[in-house]
Write a protein that holds these residues in place. Structure first.
Motif, PDB file in Angstrom:
ATOM      1  N   SER A 176       0.826  -1.213   0.000  1.00 52.20           N
ATOM      2  CA  SER A 176       0.000   0.000   0.000  1.00 52.20           C
ATOM      3  C   SER A 176       0.857   1.258   0.000  1.00 52.20           C
ATOM      4  O   SER A 176       0.484   2.270  -0.603  1.00 52.20           O
ATOM      5  CB  SER A 176      -0.925  -0.010   1.216  1.00 52.20           C
ATOM      6  N   LEU A 179       1.934   1.665  -3.498  1.00 50.54           N
ATOM      7  CA  LEU A 179       0.773   2.028  -4.303  1.00 50.54           C
ATOM      8  C   LEU A 179       0.459   3.512  -4.164  1.00 50.54           C
ATOM      9  O   LEU A 179       0.169   4.202  -5.151  1.00 50.54           O
ATOM     10  CB  LEU A 179      -0.440   1.179  -3.891  1.00 50.54           C
ATOM     11  N   VAL A 217      -3.381  -0.558 -10.357  1.00 46.03           N
ATOM     12  CA  VAL A 217      -3.840  -1.587  -9.419  1.00 46.03           C
ATOM     13  C   VAL A 217      -3.607  -2.978 -10.000  1.00 46.03           C
ATOM     14  O   VAL A 217      -3.197  -3.907  -9.286  1.00 46.03           O
ATOM     15  CB  VAL A 217      -5.333  -1.373  -9.083  1.00 46.03           C
ATOM     16  N   PHE A 220      -0.023  -3.933  -9.552  1.00 46.20           N
ATOM     17  CA  PHE A 220       0.261  -4.264  -8.155  1.00 46.20           C
ATOM     18  C   PHE A 220      -0.280  -5.649  -7.812  1.00 46.20           C
ATOM     19  O   PHE A 220       0.331  -6.388  -7.020  1.00 46.20           O
ATOM     20  CB  PHE A 220      -0.326  -3.202  -7.218  1.00 46.20           C
TER      21      PHE A 220
END
Length: 449
Positions: A176, A179, A217, A220
Motif C-alpha cells: 500500500s 501504491l 492496481v 500491483f
C-alpha cells in the motif's frame, strides 16, 4: 508505524532517482502532447487560409466555366483532435487529420496522408499513455520485486511472522505504501497535463484517469502474485519483467500479426487500381454508355443536356463518378476488414489488460482505429454533399459569380460515441480480483505465518 515505513521507503536514493526520472519523462511526454495539439491547430489554420485564398484566386481567373473551375477547387474536412488526444496520439501518429479534396473521384484522394520522417514513424510519439502503459509497470516492478524476498534474505521475515498474527497484512501494508507513491506520481502528471495542455475537466479526462488508476492496481496485483511465490529477489525480478514483456509487448504483437493475416486488405491496392481504371477506360468508351451509367446512379440529373457539340463537363464528372462506382465494392470490403480487425482486437484485449488499456486510451482520446474509420466514412459523406451541391452549377453551366463562395469554409468532423463504463473497468477489476485472490491462496497454502 505507517508514517515511519513510508519515510523509510521514500528516503531510499534509488527510489528518489526512479521517481525523478519517471516524473521528467512524464513531463516531457506532456510537452510533446501539447506540441502535437499546436501542430494540429496550426495545420487547421493553414488549410483554412489556403482554402479561402485558392477559391478567391481561381474564381478571379476562371469566371466563365464552372466545370473547369471545380476541377481545381479543393475543400477541407478537418478531424480536429480533442485536447485529451495529446495524452494518447494513437492513429493520428500516421494518419492525416485533414482531408483536402476536390469534387472529383473520392477513392484516389481520401487515403492520401502526410509525408513523415521514417525514423519518427518507427519510434512514434512519446505521449503520456506510452509512459503509463510501458514505463509505469517497470517502476512498479522496481518498487515491488524484492518486497518479501528481501525480508527472507536478510533473515527478518521469521521475526515479522512471529510478531504479527496475519503476516499477509504486513505484505499488503508494504504494498500500500508503494501504491500510494505511484498514485501520487500519476496524480501529479495528470494535474500537470491539465495545466500545461489546458485539458477540460470532463468525462473523458475522468475515464482516462480511472483507466490509469485501474491499470496501476492491476500491476500491483501482478506483483503481489509473484512475490508471494517466495522466490529470490533475482527470480522475482525476472518473473515480473518476463510478465511485462509477455503481456505488454509479445502478446499485442502476436495478436496484431494474427489479425493482419486473418483480415488482409488487398483491397487497399485494388481499390486504387479499379478507381483509376474505372475513370480512364471511359475515355475509350462511348459517351452515351458513360452517361447512362451515371444517370442510373443519379437519376435526378437526367434532364440536363450533355450531348452538346462543345466539350461537356457533365460527361467528365460522370467519368470521375464511375471510377468511384467501379471501386465501391473493394472500398467497402476494405472498410469492413479494418472494422473486423478493430472489433477482434477489442475482444482479444478483454483478456490482456495492457492491450485493453491502450485501446481504451485511444478510444477516449478519439485517436483509435475506430474513430479513424468513422472519419473516413464521414469524409465520403462530406465529399458527396459537396459534390451534389456543385453538380447543378456544373451541369447547368451556371455563372461562377452566382455562387456564394464565402460560405465554403472548412468543415469539421464530429465524433460519436459515449464512454462505456462497464466495458472500460470490468477487465481491470476482474483480473485484479483474480490475481489478488490467487496471491492470498498461494500465501496461505505455503503456510507463511
Amino acid at each position: 508505524m505507517y508514517r515511519l515505513a513510508f519515510k523509510n521507503f521514500i528516503r531510499s536514493k534509488s527510489v528518489i532517482i526512479a521517481i525523478t526520472i519517471f516524473l521528467l519523462t512524464g513531463i516531457i511526454s506532456i510537452i510533446i502532447g501539447r506540441q502535437f495539439l499546436e501542430k494540429q491547430q496550426a495545420a487547421a489554420n493553414a488549410v483554412t487560409a489556403l482554402q479561402k485564398e485558392q477559391i478567391n484566386r481561381n474564381v478571379h481567373h476562371i469566371q466563365d466555366q464552372f466545370g473547369l473551375l471545380m476541377y481545381y477547387l479543393r475543400f477541407a474536412f478537418i478531424n480536429k483532435p480533442d485536447p485529451i488526444a495529446s495524452l494518447a496520439i494513437g492513429q493520428q501518429d500516421v494518419n492525416a487529420s485533414i482531408q483536402y479534396l476536390t469534387i472529383r473521384g473520392l477513392e484516389g484522394q481520401r487515403y492520401d496522408t502526410d509525408l513523415f520522417n521514417p525514423y519518427n514513424q518507427l519510434t512514434g510519439n512519446l505521449d503520456l499513455s506510452f509512459v503509463i502503459l510501458f514505463l509505469l509497470p517497470l517502476l512498479i516492478i522496481a518498487f515491488n520485486f524484492n518486497l518479501l524476498s528481501q525480508e527472507t534474505e536478510h533473515g527478518t521475515w521469521s521475526l515479522v511472522s512471529i510478531q504479527i498474527n496475519k503476516p499477509i497484512k504486513y505484505i499488503l501494508f508494504k504494498l500500500s505504501i508503494r501504491l500510494i507513491v505511484v498514485l501520487v506520481l500519476l496524480s501529479v502528471l495528470l494535474t500537470l497535463a491539465v495545466f500545461i495542455i489546458g485539458l477540460p475537466l470532463d468525462e473523458k479526462l475522468l475515464a482516462y484517469t480511472i483507466i490509469a488508476i485501474l491499470y496501476v492496481v492491476f500491476w500491483f496485483a501482478v506483483s503481489f502474485l509473484i512475490i508471494v511465490l517466495r522466490r529470490s529477489s533475482a527470480i522475482s525480478a525476472l518473473l515480473l519483467l518476463s510478465t511485462w514483456v509477455l503481456i505488454c509487448l509479445l502478446v499485442p504483437a502476436v495478436i496484431n500479426n494474427f489479425l493482419t493475416v486473418r483480415y488482409p486488405v488487398q483491397e487497399a491496392y485494388s481499390t486504387f487500381i479499379k478507381q483509376r481504371d474505372g475513370y480512364h477506360t471511359r475515355w475509350d468508351k462511348s459517351t452515351d454508355s458513360t452517361m447512362q451509367a451515371f444517370f442510373k446512379h443519379y437519376p435526378q440529373y437526367s434532364h440536363y443536356v450533355w450531348n452538346s457539340p462543345k466539350f461537356n463537363y457533365m460527361w467528365y464528372y460522370a467519368m470521375q463518378q464511375l471510377g468511384d462506382d467501379e471501386s465501391a465494392a473493394e472500398s467497402e470490403a476494405m472498410q469492413q476488414k479494418l472494422a473486423l480487425r478493430q472489433q477482434s482486437a477489442s475482444i482479444a484485449a478483454l483478456f490482456f489488460p495492457p492491450m485493453h488499456a491502450q485501446l481504451e486510451f485511444t478510444d477516449i482520446a478519439g485517436t483509435g482505429l475506430r474513430q479513424q474509420l468513422q472519419f473516413l466514412d464521414s469524409t465520403a459523406v462530406f465529399h458527396e454533399t459537396t459534390k451534389l451541391h456543385f453538380y447543378p452549377g456544373i451541369f447547368g453551366d451556371s455563372t461562377v459569380v452566382g455562387e456564394d463562395w464565402s460560405r465554403h469554409v472548412p468543415k469539421y468532423f464530429r465524433r460519436s460515441g459515449a464512454v462505456n463504463w462497464a466495458s472500460l473497468v470490468a477487465p481491470f477489476v476482474l483480473f485484479s480480483l483474480v490475481l489478488g485472490t490467487g496471491g492470498v491462496y498461494i500465501f496461505n497454502r505455503n503456510g507463511i505465518k
